[in-house]
Design an enzyme around this catalytic site. Sequence first.
Site, mmCIF file in Angstrom:
data_model
loop_
_atom_site.group_PDB
_atom_site.id
_atom_site.type_symbol
_atom_site.label_atom_id
_atom_site.label_comp_id
_atom_site.label_asym_id
_atom_site.label_seq_id
_atom_site.Cartn_x
_atom_site.Cartn_y
_atom_site.Cartn_z
ATOM 1 N N SER A 40 3.657 1.439 0.459
ATOM 2 C CA SER A 40 3.992 1.174 -0.930
ATOM 3 C C SER A 40 5.444 0.706 -1.060
ATOM 4 C CB SER A 40 3.692 2.409 -1.767
ATOM 5 O OG SER A 40 3.741 2.120 -3.142
ATOM 6 N N ASP A 93 -7.225 -0.928 -4.386
ATOM 7 C CA ASP A 93 -5.893 -0.407 -4.691
ATOM 8 C C ASP A 93 -5.511 -0.771 -6.124
ATOM 9 O OD1 ASP A 93 -3.141 0.166 -4.839
ATOM 10 O OD2 ASP A 93 -2.857 -0.280 -2.714
ATOM 11 N N HIS A 109 -4.930 3.148 -2.977
ATOM 12 C CA HIS A 109 -3.535 3.135 -2.535
ATOM 13 C C HIS A 109 -3.280 4.215 -1.487
ATOM 14 C CE1 HIS A 109 0.395 1.453 -3.149
ATOM 15 N NE2 HIS A 109 0.953 2.612 -3.456
#
Length: 271
Positions: free
Chosen positions: A94, A222, A251
Amino acid sequence: MFFQTHDGTRLAYEDHGQGEVVVLAASAMLSADMWEYQIPFLVRNGYRCVALDRRGHGRSDRPSGGYDLDTCADDLAALIEHLDLRDVTLAGHSMGGAETVRYLARHGADRVRRAALISATVPCLLRRDDNPQGLPPEAAEASLAALDDDRPGWLARQAQAFFATHLGNAVSPAMIEHTVRMCLATSPWAVRECQRSVLAADLRPDLATLALPLLVVHGAADMSAPVHLTGRRIAELVPHADYREYPTAGHGLYYSHRAELNAELLAFLKG
């Protein structure tokens, strides 16, 4: 363990194992503890794992500034220099993926052999004139406003989507609760500033500078970093990247698809 950055911020890190070094950069809101299911696996396979708690996260100091990508990338560089690491594999999830790309653009690849971007918020999330498929700025502002209004509630609402449990991924309620608690332990100021930094970033010019081996892993489901704006775009902009997309992953694939991800990382390291 701790070290001081150039602005005097005291950052925490973990250092496990021996061998070729993997430096792990965590997601915004999460600490080095998120790598609980990667570090033991990599150490057992002969690698040394160094995992950083970003400023405002985990055991690190919680200053009022330094949550922009440049400073976070410089913090990563300071850790690598502090330990005098060489031939590193950088792996970022991320925001950690965004920091990895910015690190390489700002500091070069002299100390880095390869990089892995996992569910990375790269290259550009918001709609712009030259990024018409991006997220509408008003939608992003609405999400930030909801975060400001009720952070625990916002996290609770996001938790199921984070792991894409609606697609049958086996994630226990206890794991979801643990993840939310980890996020709530992060400085609220850091959370808001990191979210704004990620949304404002345009890493397309940074990606254009990458020439080292690159693994990109992303989930098709995601919702935090939509794949058409991130993973697939990285694969388009960096043609030599090894791109892997998991159809049922959200995610949080570092946990929900940990066996697949660990195997991808090990193959990439050995390759």
